[in-house]
Design a protein around this motif. Structure first.
Motif, PDB file in Angstrom:
ATOM      1  N   ALA A 424       0.751  -1.119   0.153  1.00 55.64           N
ATOM      2  CA  ALA A 424      -0.056  -0.044   0.078  1.00 55.64           C
ATOM      3  C   ALA A 424       0.709   1.513   0.113  1.00 55.64           C
ATOM      4  CB  ALA A 424      -1.155  -0.080   1.169  1.00 55.64           C
ATOM      5  N   MET A 427       2.053   2.055  -3.600  1.00 50.93           N
ATOM      6  CA  MET A 427       0.988   2.576  -4.386  1.00 50.93           C
ATOM      7  C   MET A 427       0.754   3.973  -4.076  1.00 50.93           C
ATOM      8  SD  MET A 427      -1.709  -0.514  -4.875  1.00 50.93           S
ATOM      9  CE  MET A 427      -2.286  -0.768  -3.117  1.00 50.93           C
ATOM     10  N   ILE A 428       1.015   4.431  -2.677  1.00 50.73           N
ATOM     11  CA  ILE A 428       0.496   6.102  -2.631  1.00 50.73           C
ATOM     12  C   ILE A 428       1.764   6.798  -2.484  1.00 50.73           C
ATOM     13  CG2 ILE A 428      -1.848   5.244  -1.322  1.00 50.73           C
ATOM     14  CD1 ILE A 428      -0.537   5.739   1.243  1.00 50.73           C
ATOM     15  N   ARG A 430       4.175   6.571  -0.127  1.00 48.87           N
ATOM     16  CA  ARG A 430       4.383   7.042   1.324  1.00 48.87           C
ATOM     17  C   ARG A 430       5.230   5.933   2.079  1.00 48.87           C
ATOM     18  NH1 ARG A 430       2.096  10.496   5.297  1.00 48.87           N
ATOM     19  NH2 ARG A 430       2.134   9.100   7.318  1.00 48.87           N
ATOM     20  N   GLY A 548      -2.134  10.796   6.434  1.00 51.50           N
ATOM     21  CA  GLY A 548      -1.677   9.948   5.341  1.00 51.50           C
ATOM     22  C   GLY A 548      -1.511   8.527   5.887  1.00 51.50           C
ATOM     23  N   LEU A 550      -2.259   4.680   6.733  1.00 48.35           N
ATOM     24  CA  LEU A 550      -3.378   3.783   6.363  1.00 48.35           C
ATOM     25  C   LEU A 550      -3.985   3.205   7.232  1.00 48.35           C
ATOM     26  CD1 LEU A 550      -4.613   1.882   3.997  1.00 48.35           C
ATOM     27  CD2 LEU A 550      -2.645   0.388   4.430  1.00 48.35           C
TER      28      LEU A 550
END
Length: 592
Positions: A424, A427-428, A430, A548, A550
């Protein structure tokens, strides 16, 4: 799927989920030293063994203690088997177990695999069963619990150099969790007819005369063979049957609660002395998942956010329901070739199943036992339909993280959770975080080792067995099903499950050694990197949750976690599965 199957699955889940919070809370209190009676019980043991209760360990020392503890357990179980002919509690005067079988069995029970290449009631004395196998059922399960507790502490602590004391954790897990639950479970099983005694085996007269072929023996007592090397037999009859006795209920309880699976009898939980009634069958299924499910709540409680534990439990439950449905559905489909011979298709595939359980109970049991690294079986998986047999294979190849073994299932799922947040983060754009801890290069290296070691053992081991003459010699059913038998054996061994496709003759020096190696490294090749992750996380500072970050407690994370398990855990095996059960299914219907 039949109405009975849906009702059975619904009742099972309802009772299981009700127990999660109280048992999970109790486990957290015990392992964190908040159980009031623990001190009075434990302190004399610590003084006797020279253990400093308040002295904690770094992850490396903790890992060394776990490895040393299990190595000593291996040597003890090996010695008991090799010397059992000279030891007490051997009313049947069983001889010493062969070196290769002793090697395999000792590793098997120490590694919580409990793979059995022998017939228990015809090989092991009562002393070996109790002092060797049953004791390791407790200690191997305790090992799984303490490793996951160490990993949980890694998430919960910050700027810490230690993850706990291995000797204290092992003592608490055994005395306060496994032992009392096993006593309760054993009493419940004896109420249903599971035997518990020290009697010698009993010879009884049967109502029918049994006819069979008996091998002819020479003067030295060795089988006679013809010029082609085939054993010479002669017809024989008997009206006598030998009924095995023994302390079964006490071993059966920890066999299930510790997700061990090694049966006292060769037929395991299909034997009426181990599993006599539908109620005992339900108790045994519930016992397998009881601690793995509760540990999810323990995880949330120790890290200070119970939503984290419920999220992991939700992911496990959703995958379990889907896999249980598939297993019961495929087994309720009749064999098309038998249908052509006028066999009633409405009864489904009853081959290899006990009529007192039927298809739904057998399919659910098979799903539970292969998801939970428990090798107990109440039906012969070798007799399942090709797709019905595919489900137990997939259960194990997912890494047995859907509930999984005692402790092992949760730490395996948390490894996948770390991988999920890493994906994840990529993908972002971060830096990935999980429970306030940054996931960096070292953690991902350890995650990679923990995830890849098992498929490496399974696929390389299967390839060697298929190419080696000694490996092919054990196949009872050539073709695609024969490959499935070998693939199942190495999948079961490396994932520390212990169940088997019964068609493979695996009690040979080749398989005893090969599967023993797979079991050892499948267990400790995962435990060491998991403890390394625990130590690295414990040393990190906690990061405040930001905009930000998750969320790892909602439906999005549950979906991401399930996807990671399916994509990363299963895709390694797709080519092998295509050559085994998938081809077998296509050939079956092509013949139809």
């Amino acid at each position: 799927m039949s109405n009975h199957a849906w009702i059975l699955l619904g009742i099972f889940l309802a009772i299981l989920l009700v127990t999660v919070k109280p048992l999970g809370t109790y486990i957290a209190n015990v392992m964190e030293g908040r159980f009031r009676l623990a001190g009075k019980i434990e302190s004399p043991l610590y003084r006797l063994c020279g253990i400093r209760q308040d002295e904690e360990m770094g992850w490396l020392k903790y890992a060394f203690a776990i490895l040393l503890f299990n190595l000593l357990g291996f040597l003890a179980v090996y010695a008991l088997q090799r010397l059992q002919a000279y030891l007490p509690l051997n009313p049947q005067a069983f001889s010493n177990v062969s070196p290769d079988s002793s090697f395999n069995t000792a590793i098997s029970f120490v590694a919580n695999t409990n793979w059995q290449g022998y017939s228990g009631e015809a090989t092991m004395s009562y002393l070996t069963q109790m002092l060797g196998l049953a004791v390791q059922n407790f200690l191997s399960a305790a090992t799984g619990i303490v490793v996951v507790i160490a990993l949980i502490r890694g998430f919960a602590r910050h700027s810490a150099k230690t993850v706990g004391n291995a000797w204290v954790d092992l003592t608490r897990a055994t005395l306060h969790i496994l032992l009392p639950l096993s006593v309760l479970c054993a009493l419940a099983l004896t109420s249903q007819g599971v035997i518990q005694n020290f009697d010698a085996y009993k010879d009884v007269t049967t109502l029918e005369v049994t006819s069979f072929d008996n091998p002819k023996l020479d003067d030295a007592g060795q089988p006679l063979k013809d010029d082609k090397g085939v054993a010479i037999t002669e017809p024989a009859q008997t009206q006598t049957q030998t009924l095995p006795m023994g302390p079964v209920a006490s071993q059966e309880a920890i066999k299930m609660l510790g997700t061990n699976g090694g049966g006292f009898m060769n037929a395991n939980s299909a034997h009426p002395y181990e599993n006599p009634t539908p109620l005992s069958n339900f108790i045994e299924m519930l016992a397998i998942f009881l601690i793995p499910a509760a540990l999810c709540f323990t995880f949330g409680r120790i890290v200070g956010d119970t939503r984290q534990g419920w999220a992991v439990l939700a992911a496990m439950t959703l995958m379990f329901v889907a896999l249980a449905y598939a297993a019961m559905h495929f087994e309720q489909q009749a064999n098309p070739l038998l249908t052509q011979l006028s066999v009633d298709p409405s009864s489904g595939n009853m081959e290899g199943k006990e009529t007192r359980f039927g298809i739904a109970d057998s399919g659910l049991f098979a799903t539970i036992t292969t998801l939970a690294s428990c090798g107990a079986v109440n039906a012969m998986h070798d007799s399942f339909t090709p797709l019905g047999g595919l489900v137990p294979l997939i259960d194990m190849q997912l890494g047995e993280v859907v509930f999984g073994g005692v402790g092992t299932g949760l730490y395996g799922m948390l490894v996948f959770a770390i991988l999920a947040v890493f994906v994840a983060g990529l993908m972002i754009g971060r830096t990935p975080e999980y429970l306030g801890k940054k996931i960096e290069a070292f953690e991902m290296k350890m995650v990679s080792i923990a995830i890849l070691v098992t498929p490496l053992l399974v696929l390389v081991g299967t390839a060697i067995a298929v190419m080696a003459a000694d490996g092919r010699a054990g196949i009872a059913n050539p073709g695609a099903h024969g490959l499935s038998e070998i693939l199942y054996a190495f999948t079961s061994a490396a994932n520390n499950n212990g169940s088997a496709f019964a068609g493979l003759s695996a009690n040979t020096p080749f398989y005893n050694v090969m599967l023993g190696i797979a079991m050892w490294f499948g267990r400790f090749g995962v435990i060491v990197p998991v403890l390394a992750i625990a130590g690295a996380l414990a040393a990190k500072k906690r990061i405040a949750v930001g905009a930000g970050t998750l969320p790892t407690h909602g439906p999005l994370f549950v979906t991401l976690l399930i996807g990671t398990v399916l994509l990363v855990g299963l895709l390694n095996y797709v080519p092998a599965l295509a050559l085994g059960p998938v081809i077998e299914h296509l050939v079956l219907w092509a013949a139809h």
